[in-house]
Design an enzyme around this catalytic site. Structure first.
Site, PDB file in Angstrom:
ATOM      1  N   SER A   3      43.860  27.217  41.558  1.00  0.00           N
ATOM      2  CA  SER A   3      44.313  28.543  41.977  1.00  0.00           C
ATOM      3  C   SER A   3      45.829  28.569  42.121  1.00  0.00           C
ATOM      4  O   SER A   3      46.406  27.887  42.979  1.00  0.00           O
ATOM      5  CB  SER A   3      43.679  28.933  43.306  1.00  0.00           C
ATOM      6  OG  SER A   3      44.355  30.070  43.804  1.00  0.00           O
ATOM      7  N   HIS A  34      43.048  29.788  37.655  1.00  0.00           N
ATOM      8  CA  HIS A  34      42.523  30.862  38.515  1.00  0.00           C
ATOM      9  C   HIS A  34      43.680  31.706  39.054  1.00  0.00           C
ATOM     10  O   HIS A  34      44.652  31.184  39.609  1.00  0.00           O
ATOM     11  CB  HIS A  34      41.745  30.214  39.661  1.00  0.00           C
ATOM     12  CG  HIS A  34      40.970  31.160  40.515  1.00  0.00           C
ATOM     13  ND1 HIS A  34      39.734  31.662  40.158  1.00  0.00           N
ATOM     14  CD2 HIS A  34      41.240  31.679  41.736  1.00  0.00           C
ATOM     15  CE1 HIS A  34      39.275  32.440  41.124  1.00  0.00           C
ATOM     16  NE2 HIS A  34      40.175  32.485  42.100  1.00  0.00           N
ATOM     17  N   ASP A  47      44.568  34.828  41.542  1.00  0.00           N
ATOM     18  CA  ASP A  47      44.064  35.616  42.675  1.00  0.00           C
ATOM     19  C   ASP A  47      44.907  36.864  42.883  1.00  0.00           C
ATOM     20  O   ASP A  47      46.064  36.776  43.306  1.00  0.00           O
ATOM     21  CB  ASP A  47      44.128  34.769  43.954  1.00  0.00           C
ATOM     22  CG  ASP A  47      43.043  33.713  43.987  1.00  0.00           C
ATOM     23  OD1 ASP A  47      41.858  34.084  43.872  1.00  0.00           O
ATOM     24  OD2 ASP A  47      43.380  32.519  44.122  1.00  0.00           O
ATOM     25  N   MET A  50      45.362  40.249  45.010  1.00  0.00           N
ATOM     26  CA  MET A  50      44.959  40.853  46.295  1.00  0.00           C
ATOM     27  C   MET A  50      45.768  42.115  46.542  1.00  0.00           C
ATOM     28  O   MET A  50      46.979  42.139  46.300  1.00  0.00           O
ATOM     29  CB  MET A  50      45.241  39.880  47.433  1.00  0.00           C
ATOM     30  CG  MET A  50      44.590  38.528  47.263  1.00  0.00           C
ATOM     31  SD  MET A  50      45.015  37.459  48.636  1.00  0.00           S
ATOM     32  CE  MET A  50      44.215  35.939  48.121  1.00  0.00           C
ATOM     33  N   HIS A  97      40.648  36.727  39.368  1.00  0.00           N
ATOM     34  CA  HIS A  97      39.801  37.092  40.515  1.00  0.00           C
ATOM     35  C   HIS A  97      40.425  38.297  41.207  1.00  0.00           C
ATOM     36  O   HIS A  97      41.434  38.168  41.896  1.00  0.00           O
ATOM     37  CB  HIS A  97      39.736  35.867  41.447  1.00  0.00           C
ATOM     38  CG  HIS A  97      38.936  36.074  42.691  1.00  0.00           C
ATOM     39  ND1 HIS A  97      38.962  35.171  43.740  1.00  0.00           N
ATOM     40  CD2 HIS A  97      38.077  37.056  43.068  1.00  0.00           C
ATOM     41  CE1 HIS A  97      38.160  35.593  44.700  1.00  0.00           C
ATOM     42  NE2 HIS A  97      37.619  36.742  44.335  1.00  0.00           N
ATOM     43  N   MET A 106      40.637  40.819  43.958  1.00  0.00           N
ATOM     44  CA  MET A 106      40.251  41.168  45.329  1.00  0.00           C
ATOM     45  C   MET A 106      40.920  42.498  45.648  1.00  0.00           C
ATOM     46  O   MET A 106      41.823  42.601  46.481  1.00  0.00           O
ATOM     47  CB  MET A 106      40.688  40.060  46.297  1.00  0.00           C
ATOM     48  CG  MET A 106      39.815  38.811  46.152  1.00  0.00           C
ATOM     49  SD  MET A 106      40.573  37.337  46.852  1.00  0.00           S
ATOM     50  CE  MET A 106      41.561  36.821  45.453  1.00  0.00           C
ATOM     51  N   MET A 112      32.008  33.176  46.980  1.00  0.00           N
ATOM     52  CA  MET A 112      33.134  32.869  47.873  1.00  0.00           C
ATOM     53  C   MET A 112      32.635  31.962  49.001  1.00  0.00           C
ATOM     54  O   MET A 112      31.682  32.293  49.704  1.00  0.00           O
ATOM     55  CB  MET A 112      33.710  34.157  48.471  1.00  0.00           C
ATOM     56  CG  MET A 112      34.548  34.981  47.517  1.00  0.00           C
ATOM     57  SD  MET A 112      35.903  34.086  46.706  1.00  0.00           S
ATOM     58  CE  MET A 112      36.899  33.567  48.099  1.00  0.00           C
ATOM     59  N   GLY A 125      41.022  36.232  50.815  1.00  0.00           N
ATOM     60  CA  GLY A 125      42.296  36.729  51.356  1.00  0.00           C
ATOM     61  C   GLY A 125      43.370  35.669  51.497  1.00  0.00           C
ATOM     62  O   GLY A 125      44.547  35.982  51.375  1.00  0.00           O
ATOM     63  N   GLY A 169      44.498  31.287  50.949  1.00  0.00           N
ATOM     64  CA  GLY A 169      44.223  29.911  50.565  1.00  0.00           C
ATOM     65  C   GLY A 169      44.228  29.027  51.800  1.00  0.00           C
ATOM     66  O   GLY A 169      44.604  29.470  52.902  1.00  0.00           O
ATOM     67  N   ASP A 218      34.636  29.234  45.260  1.00  0.00           N
ATOM     68  CA  ASP A 218      36.069  29.417  45.549  1.00  0.00           C
ATOM     69  C   ASP A 218      36.300  29.427  47.054  1.00  0.00           C
ATOM     70  O   ASP A 218      35.768  30.280  47.762  1.00  0.00           O
ATOM     71  CB  ASP A 218      36.490  30.761  44.920  1.00  0.00           C
ATOM     72  CG  ASP A 218      37.964  31.076  45.073  1.00  0.00           C
ATOM     73  OD1 ASP A 218      38.724  30.225  45.562  1.00  0.00           O
ATOM     74  OD2 ASP A 218      38.348  32.200  44.674  1.00  0.00           O
TER      75      ASP A 218
HETATM   76  C1  DX5 Z   1      41.043  33.127  48.473  1.00  0.00           C
HETATM   77  C2  DX5 Z   1      41.226  32.913  47.014  1.00  0.00           C
HETATM   78  C3  DX5 Z   1      41.136  31.520  46.577  1.00  0.00           C
HETATM   79  C4  DX5 Z   1      42.152  30.593  47.178  1.00  0.00           C
HETATM   80  C5  DX5 Z   1      41.490  29.255  47.330  1.00  0.00           C
HETATM   81  O1  DX5 Z   1      40.790  34.455  48.735  1.00  0.00           O
HETATM   82  O2  DX5 Z   1      40.244  33.625  46.269  1.00  0.00           O
HETATM   83  O3  DX5 Z   1      41.128  31.385  45.164  1.00  0.00           O
HETATM   84  O4  DX5 Z   1      43.308  30.454  46.415  1.00  0.00           O
HETATM   85  O5  DX5 Z   1      42.350  28.444  47.999  1.00  0.00           O
HETATM   86  P1  DX5 Z   1      41.914  27.055  48.642  1.00  0.00           P
HETATM   87  O6  DX5 Z   1      41.405  26.191  47.541  1.00  0.00           O
HETATM   88  O7  DX5 Z   1      43.197  26.590  49.221  1.00  0.00           O
HETATM   89  O8  DX5 Z   1      40.861  27.346  49.677  1.00  0.00           O
HETATM   90 ZN    ZN Z   2      40.056  33.209  44.095  1.00  0.00          ZN
END
Ligand code: DX5
Ligand code: ZN
Length: 223
Positions: free
Chosen positions: A15, A40, A42, A44, A73, A75, A144, A149, A151, A182
Site C-alpha cells: 500500500s 495498492h 488507497d 480516501m 481501493h 474509500m 477489510m 481510513g 494505515g 487489507d
Molecule cells: C486502510 C487502507 C489500507 C492501509 C493498510 O484504510 O485501506 O490499505 O494502507 O495499511 P497497513 O498495512 O499499515 O495496516
Molecule cells: Zn486499502
C-alpha cells in the site's frame, strides 16, 4: 487451504499510503524490483472515511513509474461518479465499498465498460453474505481487516472467519474470484491469512516501515 491447494494464487500488494511521498518514484521503484505482484492505491475522501489521502495526480505519477497492476481501493462515497476517471488514469482493478454506493450494479457495469477488473470491499462489521448476489460478477472481494481510513492499525482477528466463509462461498460456486485482505498485515499473520483462503495481501506499514522492504515482501509471499 494453501496446504491443500498449493497452486492457489498468492499476491502481495504493497500500500503506497505508507510510502514516503517526498520520494514516491524511489519507493515505487523499490516495489518494481520486489516480488510484489500489484501496487495498492488507497483513495480516501474524508466522507466515507475520516481521512483524506490522494487522488488522480498521484495515481498518474505511480502509473508512469511502474508496469505492475494498480489495485485501486476507493474509500469514497458515490464511487460510480469517478470510475471512468480512475480507469483512464491507470487503474487495473477498482474496488468500491459495498457500504459506499446505492448502485453497485452501475459500478460493476462501469468497471467492465472501461476495461478494469471488478472489486468490492466490505468493512469489518459487514457480513460476507451481502456479497452473495454479486459474487459471480466480481474478480475480487476485499475484506477489510481494520476500519478503513488509516494505515498502521492492528489486525482484527475475526477477519479470519470472514475469509474462511467467503472462501467456501467462492469454492462452492467454482468461481475464480480472488480474496484480498487489507489492514494490519505483516509476516506475523500472512501464513494464517493464506491458509484461511486469501489470495492477495495488502501491506503498508509492515513493508515501508521495514529495514529491508523488498525482503519483507518476499517473506510475506513465502510465509
Ligand atoms: C486502510 C487502507 C489500507 C492501509 C493498510 O484504510 O485501506 O490499505 O494502507 O495499511 P497497513 O498495512 O499499515 O495496516
Ligand atoms: Zn486499502
Amino acid at each position: 487451504m494453501s496446504y491443500l491447494c498449493p497452486a492457489m494464487k498468492r499476491i502481495i500488494s504493497p500500500s503506497m499510503l505508507s510510502a514516503d511521498f517526498g520520494h514516491l518514484y524511489r519507493d515505487t521503484q523499490m516495489v518494481n524490483a520486489s516480488a510484489a505482484g500489484w501496487i495498492h492505491i488507497d483513495v480516501m475522501d474524508g466522507v466515507f472515511v475520516p481521512n483524506i489521502s490522494f487522488g488522480f495526480p498521484v495515481l498518474k505519477a505511480i502509473r508512469r513509474a511502474t508496469d505492475k497492476m494498480l489495485d485501486v481501493h476507493l474509500m469514497i462515497v458515490e464511487p460510480e461518479k469517478y470510475i471512468e476517471r480512475f480507469a483512464r488514469d491507470g487503474a487495473g482493478l477498482i474496488t468500491v465499498h459495498f457500504e459506499a454506493t446505492d448502485d453497485l450494479d452501475v459500478c460493476l457495469n462501469l468497471m467492465r465498460e472501461y476495461g478494469v477488473q471488478t472489486g468490492v470491499s466490505i468493512r469489518p462489521a459487514t457480513p460476507v453474505s451481502v456479497l452473495e448476489p454479486w459474487l459471480d460478477r466480481l474478480d475480487m472481494v476485499l475484506i477489510m481487516s481494520v476500519e478503513p481510513g488509516f494505515g498502521g492499525q492492528s489486525f482484527i482477528p475475526g477477519s479470519l472467519d470472514k475469509i474462511r466463509e467467503l472462501r467456501s462461498m467462492i469454492d462452492a460456486r467454482s468461481l475464480d474470484t480472488l480474496i484480498e485482505v487489507d489492514g494490519g498485515i505483516s509476516v506475523a499473520n500472512a501464513r494464517d491469512l493464506f491458509d484461511a483462503g486469501a489470495n492477495v495481501l495488502v501491506a503498508g506499514a509492515a513493508v515501508f516501515g521495514a529495514p529491508d522492504p523488498t525482503a519483507e515482501i518476499e517473506k510475506m509471499l513465502r510465509a
